[in-house]
Every structure is written in C-alpha cells, then in structure tokens.
Design an enzyme around this catalytic site. Structure first.
Site, PDB file in Angstrom:
ATOM      1  N   GLY A 196       1.777  -0.089  -0.921  1.00  0.00           N
ATOM      2  CA  GLY A 196       1.235  -1.342  -1.402  1.00  0.00           C
ATOM      3  C   GLY A 196       1.933  -2.522  -0.747  1.00  0.00           C
ATOM      4  N   CYS A 197       1.304  -3.692  -0.859  1.00  0.00           N
ATOM      5  CA  CYS A 197       1.851  -4.883  -0.208  1.00  0.00           C
ATOM      6  C   CYS A 197       3.159  -5.315  -0.862  1.00  0.00           C
ATOM      7  CB  CYS A 197       0.837  -6.007  -0.233  1.00  0.00           C
ATOM      8  SG  CYS A 197       0.134  -6.369  -1.850  1.00  0.00           S
ATOM      9  N   TYR A 198       3.189  -5.347  -2.179  1.00  0.00           N
ATOM     10  CA  TYR A 198       4.418  -5.779  -2.859  1.00  0.00           C
ATOM     11  C   TYR A 198       5.571  -4.805  -2.607  1.00  0.00           C
ATOM     12  CZ  TYR A 198       1.725  -9.306  -5.533  1.00  0.00           C
ATOM     13  OH  TYR A 198       0.963 -10.373  -5.918  1.00  0.00           O
TER      14      TYR A 198
END
Lengths: 362, 362, 362, 362
Positions: free
Chosen positions: A164-166
């Site tokens: 995921g991006c986070y």
C-alpha cells in the site's frame, strides 16, 4: 506461456482506476513490457482515451472484460489494480492458467489470514497462496523478489503482493532506524498526508473538488487498514514487535504522499549518525534519495515518478526523537510504479526499466 | 485616552501583512471597535484597497506611519502584527503613552528571556514587561485576561501576548487530556499542517504558487520557534514538564491549520472517556467545537472564522495513544481573530463580539 | 402572514445545495431576516451542521420537508434554491398560500415560455406567472423590484426570478457600454470562467478533485442554457436584439466567476470615455466597484461576498473592441447574495442589509 | 562542430527558469540529444538538483556561466530560455561560433524590427538575423524548418525563433478555419487562460500562492506583447491582415494554457464541415489531436507533454461564430517541448524524438 525476458506481454485489470491507468501509462512507455490487454468490467468496449483524454494520440486500446481465459491467452503477467476481495476472486484463476500476478490490492499482503479477516471484515478465500506471495517492497525485500524471478524463469507463475501507499512511505522513513537498532521504543507514530487520488476515482462527497479543496482532514484514526501491514513490515525489519499509531490525512493535491514518522532513539545517538545511517542505507537504491541534513522532502519533487525522497532530523533536547519524512507519489512508488518495479524483478529485467524517467520538475 | 466600553478606537500596526489585514477586516465588522488607524511603514499614504482590492467599497482608509505619538492620539488599543523584534521596538513606547497592546508577534509570549534569546537569537530588550504580559489564549487563560481587563478599566494600559498559530492548535488539541491527568508520558508529538499564508506575505521561492502548489513539505524540524511556546503552555496545563516534538508542514491551501497530536495515555482509559473529557472541557466555549466520536475536523470548516474544531480518537491496541486533531484558521483563531477575542476581554466587551459570524461553508 | 419590515421569516428550499446553504448562511447573519425553515427532501430530520460541519456552533437547525403548507405556516418568504422544473412544481403553491418567492432557479427568468421550452427541453407549466415575475438583477432592474415591494407591502405575495451567475457577470460587464450606445455590432462574445461550485454539490466525474484540479475546460459551447437569458437581458438594455456567443469554462477554484466580454465599439470612442461610462454607471451602486483604468478584477477579491468588480479596457488599434471583465462570486452576487439583495428590496429593507460585510481579503 | 545526427550535444541557457529546466528535463530523456551544459549566470557552480530537488537521482550536472566560447566548445546547439533582449545579447556570438540556436525568447519572432521596437520598447540590435530566423511552429511552418535542417547539415549554424505560448495555442485553434477560407471577419478574439508558471520563476506578489490561488484575473488587455506575434502568424495563414484582440488570464494551476478563439464564419458553414476541416488539418500531426464533436479540451490532459488538443464548435443561430479551444502545456508545447520539436527538425532527427512519452493521466 513463456516469454523472452525482453518482451513481456502484460494485462492490467482494473485499468479505469487511478492506479490501474497509471500502470497502463508506465507500460506504454516501458521498453520491455507490452500492453496486451487493459480490463475493466464496466468499460469493456470503450476506448481508454474516451475515459482518459490524455491518452489521445498515445494509446488506441479499448477496455476488455477481465476474463481469466482471455487474459491467459493474451498475457504473461497481470497487474491487478482492483479493490480488495476482487483480487481474491481472480488471482487463483490466473495463477492456475500460468499467468503471474502483481497484485496492487491488499489481498495477499498480510501473512496471517486472521489479521486479514479482522481488518478487512471478510474471510480470506485463498490462504494457501499467502505463503508464496512475496511482499513487493524491493528496497526491503529484494532478495525474495529476485528469487521469485528465478521461480518464474523456471516456468512457474508467481504472485507479488505490492504494498500500500502508506506502508511504503512509512517503511521507507522508519526502516533504516529500526534496522540500525537505535530505536528504543516499540511505538512508531506515522502521520501521513495523501493527495486525493488516494481516495480513488469513484466520485463522492469527500472527493468533490469543493470539499477536498482547501481541506486537510484526518480520517480512519486508529482503524486504517494499512496499519497491520505497517506493523508486519516494521516488526520484521526491527526483529521485534512494533506498534504503529497511524493517522492518514487527506490534503488538497492530486498525487503525492508524505509520511512523517516519529521514533524515540537512544540518547547517545547524534544527528550526524542518523544522517549517515539513512544515507548508507539508501546509497545504492536507484529510486530512493536521502536529502542533505536539515532538508525535508516535498511530494511535489516525486510527483509522477517511481521515486521516493527521505529526510531525517533528530530532536535531541530532553527526549531524543528521530523525525523521518518520506515523500512518494501515492500512485507511483506508492502503487503503479512500485508494481512495475516488482514486475521488472520477477521478469528478470533491469529493476528500473521504464521507471528512470524524469518527471516535470515545475 | 479613556473610552466607553462600547466604542474602542484601535490601531493596527503591520496592516499590510496577512494577519494585520485580517485584524483590519475583523475590526471593520466589529460592533464596538473602530478602525482609527492602520499603519505600515512602507505603504504609508497608500489606500488599503490598493493593496487589497477586496476592500474596495468597504474601506476607504489609507496606511499611516507607525508613529507612537500619532497612534496614542488616535487609538486606545493597538494590535501589533509585526515580525518579532519589531514589537520589542514599539511596545514600550505605546504602553508609556497609555495605549494598550495586543501583540501578535512572539516577543512577549515566552516568560523566560533566556529562552527567548536562545530560540530567537536576539536579546530581549524589555524583559521587565514579560511579567505583566498575559498570554492570550482565552480558553486556557481567561481569568488572567479578564483580570487584565479590570486593570485596563482602572486606567492602566495592558499588554496581551497573543499566541502563535501552531501553539494555539496544539494546545487546544492536547490540553484537555493533560489537564485530565490521563497522559502517562511527558512526550507530546505535534504534527501540524499549515496553509501558505502562514509563511507571510513576502514573496519567496517557497511561497511561489509553482512551488507551494501540489506540495506537502516538513520544515524547521526540531527547531521551529513555536516549540518552546508549546512547552511553556502545555507544561503549565499539565503541572509538570512536557516535551514537545513538533513538525510543521506547509500544505497547498491559503488559510487553515490542522495540528494532530499524539499522547500516550493510561491503559485503562476508554474511547468514551476520552470523548467525554474533550466534550466537557469545551462545552461552554463559544468558539471551540468538539466533533462527535470518530469524526475529525477539516480546516475548511473553520476557514475565515474565529473558531476551532477538535476531534479525538484513541488507538487502544497494545500501546494506548490518544490522537487529537485541532483545526483552526491560522489567520483567524491562530492570529487575528484570537487577538480580537483577547481585545474584547481586556476591553470588557462580550468575548465573541465581532467574531460570531458564519463564514462561507462551501 | 404579514410581517413587520424589520423581521421577515424566511424558508430556504433546497438548503443542502451550495446556493441554498449560502442563502442560509447569509440569512443567519442578516439583521432583519430570520431563518424559520430550511428544507431538503432527502435530508429531512438531519442537522444542517451534520451536512456542513462549518455550521457547528452557529446553527442548530435541522432540515425539514418542503411542504407548502408547512412553509406557509412558518415563513413569509421562500428562497427556492432548487433545480429548474422543481421551482415550477412548488412556486404556484407557495404564492397561493401567500408566501412570496425569490426563485434562484431558471424557471421564471425567460419571459417567453417557448424560449424556455426550447432551451430547457420541458414545457413551462405556469406561464401565467411569467408576466408578474420580476427579473432580480437590481443594478439593471431596481425600479421593478421596488415596485414589487410595494405590491408585497399591500399584502400580495410576489415572485422574483433571481438571475443566473453567468448572466449576472455578463450583464454587469456589458450593460454600461450597450446602454451608452457606443456598441456598433449586435455580437457580444462572453467568455466566462467559473469555479467548480457552479457545477453543483452532486459528486460527478467532472467535479472530482482529480479531474477539476489543474483543469481549465470549456463546456456547453453554443448550447449553455444561460445564453437566452443573457440575450433577453442585454437586448432590453441595448434596445435592440443582441446576439450572445457564450463559452463557459470550469476553472480550478471553489467559488468565483469571471466573465470577459468583447464588444465592437465606434472608432471615435476613447479609453477615457469608456472608463468614464463605467464609473458613472456604477458610481451609486453599493455592491459594484469599477476598477481604475488598466486594472482588471480577480474573482478572489469578491469571494464570499455580495459584490462585483468590473474592469474595462479598449483595444483601439485597427478594430475598436471594448474588453470588459466582471468578477463575482458565483454563489454570492451570482446566486445567494443577489437573491437576498432582491429579498431586501421586495421586503422594504435596506438593499444591502446583511450584505455589506467584508470577506477575508487573503 | 559537426555532429552525427544521432548524438547532438546541447546547451541550455537560462536553465534555472521554468522553461529552461523543462528543456533540461526533455533533453535528459531524449534518445539523441545530450545535455552538455546548463547555464545560469547567478547559479553557476550550483547543482541543478539543489535548485530543483526533483532532479535528485536523475541529473548530477551543475550550472555553468553562459560564456559563448565555452558553449561553443561543448555544444552543437543552444536552447536560449532567457528573457527578451538577453537573446539579442548572445545569439550573434553563438552563431558566429558555429552553434545553432533555438531561441525561446521573443527576440527573433517578429519579422519587422519596428514592430519589435514598438511592443518591446527597445531597439532590435541584430535585425539582419530576422530574415534567416525561422518561426518554430512546426504544424504551420514545417517546410521552412526542414529546409533549415538542410542548411545546418551543410555546416551552417541556424536560428529558430520558437513561438510564445499564447501564440501557439491561438494559432493552433484559429489556423484551420483561416486556412480553409470560411472566416468572414478580420477580427479574431482570443481569450486565453494560463497557469502561473507562465509568469516565470521570479517570486512576486502576483505569483504568491495566496494571491494566485482561487484567482482568475485578466491582465495586459490590449497590450500583451504576444499580440503582434499572433497577428503576424494568423495574417500569413489567412493571406490577409488579421486583427487579434487578445486577453490573457492567470488561472490557479501550475502548468497549462487554454486559448478559446472566436471567429465569425460564413452562414452556410455547418458544424460538420467545421469539425471535418479541423480533423483533416491535424490528421497527420503526431502532437495535435482534435477532439470529437461537442467535446472541448482540458489543459489537464496535456500537462507535462508536448501535445496540443483542439476542440471546435459552431454557434449557428443568428450570427455564425466558430468557437475553437486549444489546450497546451504552456511550458511544453508552449515552450520547451516545441523548442525540442524544432531542434529535432533542424537536426534531422525524427520530429517527435524524445517527445512521444505519455504523461500522468490523473
């Protein structure tokens, strides 16, 4: 279903979404990947450039239905840019048909199906694949991805769970300190700021220009589904359980993500040491740059790219807290570009093939 | 130099700056304050509406030179919206001439002149005024401001040190928990996101639209001058030393500030208790609203206003960390509106006079 | 159903929409209007501050169903901020019940029902009201609005058709030249740029932050429904048929509208004459300012206000073309504020009551 | 000083500016151009990535002084991205030393030195070069650019005057209709909207985020220096004098430009004919796309690219007016990318070499 290393036919499933069309864009410019198919259930038959006029003149393709047999006939590898659970529904079918999968959804990221079920409120329907799925954060997990490439070269389809991006930004900011053993508390605070594209393409009250413009707003505090993924990754890096308190915020920009993390460190650690730890850690990474001492990254400097920039500072007054800030493009290094980076590794291509371009700097 | 409570003549010094002109705007609409003078050294003689065309039709005033005698002749109270050290240069002269001062600069906020000198790299030239200056955060310090009003009513000019924007938001987010005694660690992390007006009106590379747009960027990590102010305020609230690790970020919007703070709390504290502590704390505050459980504030909801909104959540898995987020307008509750709120208190006016308007909600 | 001039109870129908909630905001701050009711069919029972958190602390009202009897029981005047045809459905019922109506929709603007039908693709169901509806652009039509006020004072409910945002800006920019008789061609080009709130609150692909951000895009060229309204208004002003070629563009801001109009003028006209014509025309208008020669207005200077700013220039080389640019807030002078201005006039209140505030200038 | 067609060493003068650094970016990714030198008088010795952190990891170059001898030693061709008059100062020296020049300034665009002097308020110091300078708008002037390439291949340095951003968009929108002979009036209205990067990198009040954000504002009405360039270009296309009334507007985005032009056409012309004229005109142009009937372009769809998109509509009620809207990136097709396109042509490279990438579509 074999392919020469220098010509891999790929399919993008979920290609109308923001991450999906970013994979399409990167594949179109990639020297060794060929866009064989772009799938979207609702847009089947429509030209990609009708949905994204920016593709006019660059891409004459139309969307197809995401049928596993059709995909297997056309492609060697599929990027799945679909919501969670949708990957569960198609990944086994693709692997069975010999198609390798780089999954951008969350479905194969968490090693423990119980954790998946707890956070995603749905049972995991192919837990047997979790052991063979490799977490696709090359800077932390390159060896496993290269090994997966060997397996694929031997004729076996493989599965990459792209992060995921986070978690990507948080891990890039926190990992060097945790690896170096200078962190004295299990608590990692990650305060992240994401552009609106992170909320997806579906129009909603929250993504309305008149809501998102001029707005900074925390959401999902203590309950965001990327939290266990961060804890899994950082615990592995630290060699002991890490507790992540994670607060994402939406900020008024299209693409970009900055995660600023806070880690308490041993009192004898100096700012110079911290700077050196980070520079050493990323010196050989083509896509991660460490900024000079006292400088902090802006997401504008990595927008549209596969790159990350990291800055680090030490607040060394009474408490000694390391503040590390990582900037990525949530659709780039935070999604599509990282998926392509993983695809490069598992296909035996140069890791940065198609990713070493320079984006607009203004 | 006396004035009826219902008609106070005010002067705004530094009225071309963003905070200064916001004071002007609020005074123009205020039922009991009258704009007697707006000063700016460089713009003397120029119409305010030439610098800010939005004032066309609403304000025919021109800028004057900030001469203490002229100010004393025209005004009962002066708002100083000038850079730090510039307040040092004019405040004693105004007080001597019987003009009360609400200082928006940092010059009289820190009680210890040595701390001022350490962080502002300049000696404090009127340390004798620090004892009588009252910190102008009414929600934390109302009694002292009201007492100051009594002093002013008795004919003595008074001095209010209006807080910085970051300390205001951080204090509003952290104070209820610290006051309630549920916090178990001296470490408070404050991660703040400010609109670009916080960087001031002077054009610079950093405030250029092409730099600030699409950009989120931390700055001044571990060295921002608002840090000691936060520690002074929160330590007083907590009754013991608090260590603030503070990271400001610039985000692409004009006005607005969100500070998200992290405090470790006792494991027996529940989310409902936390919510109740915050609701109880601010129930009687006209300008501070606590959002319902699970909701977090957006700075867009307080833009252009004197208000603050606070949301709170508890991450209660292994570590128990309270996440509180406060949204203000950095030029409103973070500067000009709070200065007017303080002026109201020291002038014996209703605390929210001229501040209870509704800003555009879209 | 009578009311003292100084206390008018009003109902806002369509109060969840952007224009509707802006009427609510203006009424909340209005000295003589009282918000008796805010209606929305879908949100009935919900607190206004749940939909718009910016109203927290300022407005405790909840939405009601738009029932004509209930409205008549509660209110003297109704603002209709509903889509076209929805006004047709409720206006006659309100008038019958003695409730005056200020309609922000297009339903009663065009005097010829055939023109309405041609552009709105639906028959006009109460054409008998078109003769008595008064077009609510006070700067061009004040006498008729004042006359309507007399009628209302005599006990008859009245109907105001408040103008569209584009016609307001175009008319304010073009009318002085047309009135002065210096225009030599029937062709008026109006090139307008509107903020995204003009597209309404309903989320759509076009209002998605990731679409609207960084985007300028013409739409509805040659077919926008505001065109006949402009032609009706400007033809009346000119005393002869005017042909408007109108191109609206969406630009990346929330609130604001700039219309730049192009009119060919007689070759002997000088720039000074043009400037004088505009200054004379608007000298006594409280809400319209003409900028000095060579200056052009920005919509940022009128955002959140009831004001308009107009700038004018003459390109007098071979062809003599007057370029006039008007800036308004599409939700302010372009919708809600103008509706309140009309309500003031028909209620016998000072025309700018509740509208002479100063909005943030930064 | 000769070079193989496939390896041209280039120098960018004025490389800290927005257009200059965009040339740098395009050259870095170009298969046949090599960045031999990047000059900036003030930044000499500084790393490009210090000024533009987005170049970290992609470009290790430092700025040099723009010395003609040094440039001639290092480069075959120079891009001049400098203010007007600065090109006058260096172009002759470069040509004398055998270095071909693609000048992005206005200095060699106008064929008549008297017109230059009238609009730029400065005498032209090398009028003898105006005859040999070729206007670099390939879609209108390709043959002359190819001919220039032949001249360069024969060993003679050449001079290209790359067009301004506004003239490029206006010409692409208006030229097909003027060429087709359907236009009945000499008057062309061009209403343009430009992103803030068009105002340059130098910080100013106008480029301050807090001014430019939420602002649409006309400027330079009737006096913008791009006007005579448009008239020169369109008159040549039309075969008779064209009078351009041009109004630029600044809009709140970084990169992008939309010019909407208005031309009166013969009454017998139909919308289908207009659409066909534009589609035919640009069918073979790799970098210009005509949108389907009824669609209008957004600058977001060409941001970061060398492309233009054009949409056209006919308002055929009483007056017959063609509305054509062209979208470009003011720094791309409006400046740097077009300069590279010209360089490709005069260097005998494929016209779109290094320019056929796909930019982010979200």
């Amino acid at each position: 279903m074999s392919a020469t290393p220098s010509h891999i036919r790929v399919c993008v499933v979920g290609a109308t979404g923001f991450a999906g069309v970013e994979v399409v864009r990167l594949v179109l410019a990639h020297p060794d990947l060929e866009l064989a198919m772009a799938c979207d259930r609702k847009a089947a038959g429509v030209a990609l450039s009708d949905v994204y006029p920016a593709l006019l003149g660059s891409c004459a393709a139309t969307f197809s239905l995401p049928d596993p047999d059709a995909i297997a006939a056309a492609a060697d590898l599929a990027f799945l840019a679909v919501p969670h659970t949708a990957s569960l529904a198609i990944t086994p079918a693709l692997l069975e048909r010999g198609v390798s999968v780089v999954d951008l959804s969350a479905d194969y990221r968490l090693k423990d199906p119980a954790v998946y079920e707890a956070w995603y409120k749905t049972p995991h329907t192919s837990p047997e694949l979790l052991a063979e799925a490799v977490y696709g954060l090359p800077e932390l997990n390159r060896a496993a991805l290269v090994e997966l490439g060997r397996r694929r070269a031997s004729g076996k389809p493989v599965l990459v769970a792209a992060p995921g991006c986070y978690p990507t930004a948080t891990a890039l900011a926190a990992a060097p300190a945790l690896e170096a053993g200078i962190v004295t508390s299990s608590l990692v605070v990650s305060d992240a700021k994401s552009g609106v594209s992170g909320a997806g393409r579906k129009p909603s009250e929250r993504t309305h220009f008149c809501h998102a413009s001029d707005s900074v707003e925390a959401y999902g505090v203590g309950s965001h589904r990327h939290t266990p993924e961060m804890e899994q990754t950082l615990s592995a890096v630290a060699g002991s359980p890490v507790d992540v308190v994670f607060t994402p915020h939406l900020v008024p920009l299209k693409r970009g993500l900055v995660a600023t993390v806070y880690l308490e460190v041993a009192p004898e650690v100096t700012p110079d040491q911290v700077q050196a730890i980070y520079e050493d850690r990323y010196r050989d990474e083509a896509l991660v740059s460490v900024l000079p001492a006292h400088a902090m990254p802006s997401c504008a400097s990595v927008a549209g790219t596969a790159r990350a920039q990291v800055g680090v500072a030490l607040d060394a007054r009474r408490r000694h807290v390391l503040v590390a800030s990582a900037a990525i493009d949530n659709l780039g290094k935070g999604a599509a570009a990282q998926a392509v980076q993983c695809a490069n590794l598992v296909c035996g291509l140069p890791e940065t093939a198609g990713l070493d371009f320079v984006a607009p700097v203004v």
